[in-house]
Write a protein that holds these residues in place. Structure first.
Motif, PDB file in Angstrom:
ATOM      1  N   ILE A   1       0.808  -1.223   0.000  1.00 59.12           N
ATOM      2  CA  ILE A   1       0.000   0.000   0.000  1.00 59.12           C
ATOM      3  C   ILE A   1       0.843   1.275   0.000  1.00 59.12           C
ATOM      4  O   ILE A   1       0.343   2.355   0.333  1.00 59.12           O
ATOM      5  CB  ILE A   1      -1.002   0.005   1.169  1.00 59.12           C
TER       6      ILE A   1
ATOM      7  N   LYS B   1       1.712   3.075  -2.493  1.00 59.94           N
ATOM      8  CA  LYS B   1       1.175   4.069  -3.411  1.00 59.94           C
ATOM      9  C   LYS B   1      -0.023   4.807  -2.819  1.00 59.94           C
ATOM     10  O   LYS B   1      -0.299   5.949  -3.175  1.00 59.94           O
ATOM     11  CB  LYS B   1       0.794   3.416  -4.749  1.00 59.94           C
ATOM     12  N   ILE B   2      -0.748   4.163  -1.927  1.00 62.32           N
ATOM     13  CA  ILE B   2      -1.841   4.854  -1.227  1.00 62.32           C
ATOM     14  C   ILE B   2      -1.265   5.959  -0.356  1.00 62.32           C
ATOM     15  O   ILE B   2      -1.788   7.077  -0.306  1.00 62.32           O
ATOM     16  CB  ILE B   2      -2.655   3.855  -0.380  1.00 62.32           C
TER      17      ILE B   2
ATOM     18  N   ILE C   1      -2.412  -1.151  -7.689  1.00 64.64           N
ATOM     19  CA  ILE C   1      -3.059   0.135  -7.415  1.00 64.64           C
ATOM     20  C   ILE C   1      -3.349   0.876  -8.715  1.00 64.64           C
ATOM     21  O   ILE C   1      -4.407   1.491  -8.878  1.00 64.64           O
ATOM     22  CB  ILE C   1      -2.198   0.985  -6.473  1.00 64.64           C
TER      23      ILE C   1
ATOM     24  N   LEU D   1     -10.819  -1.249  -6.698  1.00 66.96           N
ATOM     25  CA  LEU D   1      -9.905  -1.970  -5.805  1.00 66.96           C
ATOM     26  C   LEU D   1     -10.426  -3.358  -5.455  1.00 66.96           C
ATOM     27  O   LEU D   1      -9.680  -4.345  -5.518  1.00 66.96           O
ATOM     28  CB  LEU D   1      -9.667  -1.148  -4.539  1.00 66.96           C
TER      29      LEU D   1
END
Length: 237
Positions: free
Chosen positions: A8, A10-11, A217, A225
């Motif tokens: 995660i 990139k989140i 992503i 998602l």
């Protein structure tokens, strides 16, 4: 079935670009698990440009599947991992300013150092994995460090596959066969995507887990998602 651990980072990159807490990293991690994801991976770097060290602490209460923390085992990283006690730590030889991972460990040159670090994590009940290229000597060297698993660095495979060269899988298959013979668990990651994951899985005997972030992503921007996570799960069956 090979487990899917979703990276995660990139989140966190998207959140940090604007400040504040949108998107909410903890909610995304919880949602990924609710959608069927079997693990959450993070890779905090010293400059905290995406995952922050506090994120690693906060996620401990959110991740109910498998928690995997990746990074270069420098002092601050080691302290963070020992504080958070994830299910797995994946050691990656990142340079300080690296945009992304670019090579596996030289497990022969760094054997003494890796053995020491791995021993410390294992004494604290944390499964260890080390990032390696599909080179037989490096697999043998990994075994000597005492690591539980290796993570095959798959950038070369992904590049060759995108060019239509399915033979690019051959070094990875050979590396996996040797790892199985040596009793090493096998993980894999880097540039794996919906396009290539099924072929990779079918040719890697004993593949326990893949860690996928950037591609997943990016694909989720178009596919959603929940849908994307489940498309990966179907390809990994």
């Amino acid at each position: 079935m090979t487990k899917l651990s979703v990276n995660i980072n990139k989140i966190a990159t998207l959140r940090n670009a604007r400040g504040g807490n949108v998107p909410d990293l903890l909610k995304v991690a919880a949602d990924i698990q609710r959608f069927g994801g079997q693990g959450i991976t993070i890779h905090p770097r010293p400059d905290e440009r995406h995952i922050r060290y506090q994120d690693a602490r906060d996620l401990k209460a959110v991740v109910t599947t498998e928690y995997n923390i990746e990074g270069n085992p420098q002092h601050n990283f080691i302290d963070l991992v020992l504080e958070c006690k994830p299910d797995q730590v994946t050691l990656v030889p990142d340079a300080i300013g690296a945009i992304t991972s670019s090579a596996g460990w030289d497990t022969i040159k760094n054997q003494e150092y890796l053995t020491e670090v791995i021993g410390e994590f294992q004494r604290n009940g944390i499964r260890t994995s080390i990032f390696v290229d599909p080179i037989l000597e490096m697999i043998e060297g990994a075994k000597k460090t005492g690591t539980d698993r290796i993570e095959l660095y798959t950038e070369s495979f992904a590049h060759q596959y995108s060019l239509g060269n399915e033979k690019g899988i051959d070094p990875y298959t050979k590396a996996a066969v040797l790892a199985n013979e040596l009793g090493l668990g096998i993980n894999a990651g880097h540039d794996l995507s919906l396009d290539n994951i099924k072929f990779f899985k079918e040719n890697i005997p004993g593949l326990l887990e893949v860690s996928i972030g950037h591609a997943l992503i990016s694909e989720a921007l178009y596919l959603g998602l929940d849908n994307t996570v489940n498309m990966y799960l179907n390809k990994l069956k």
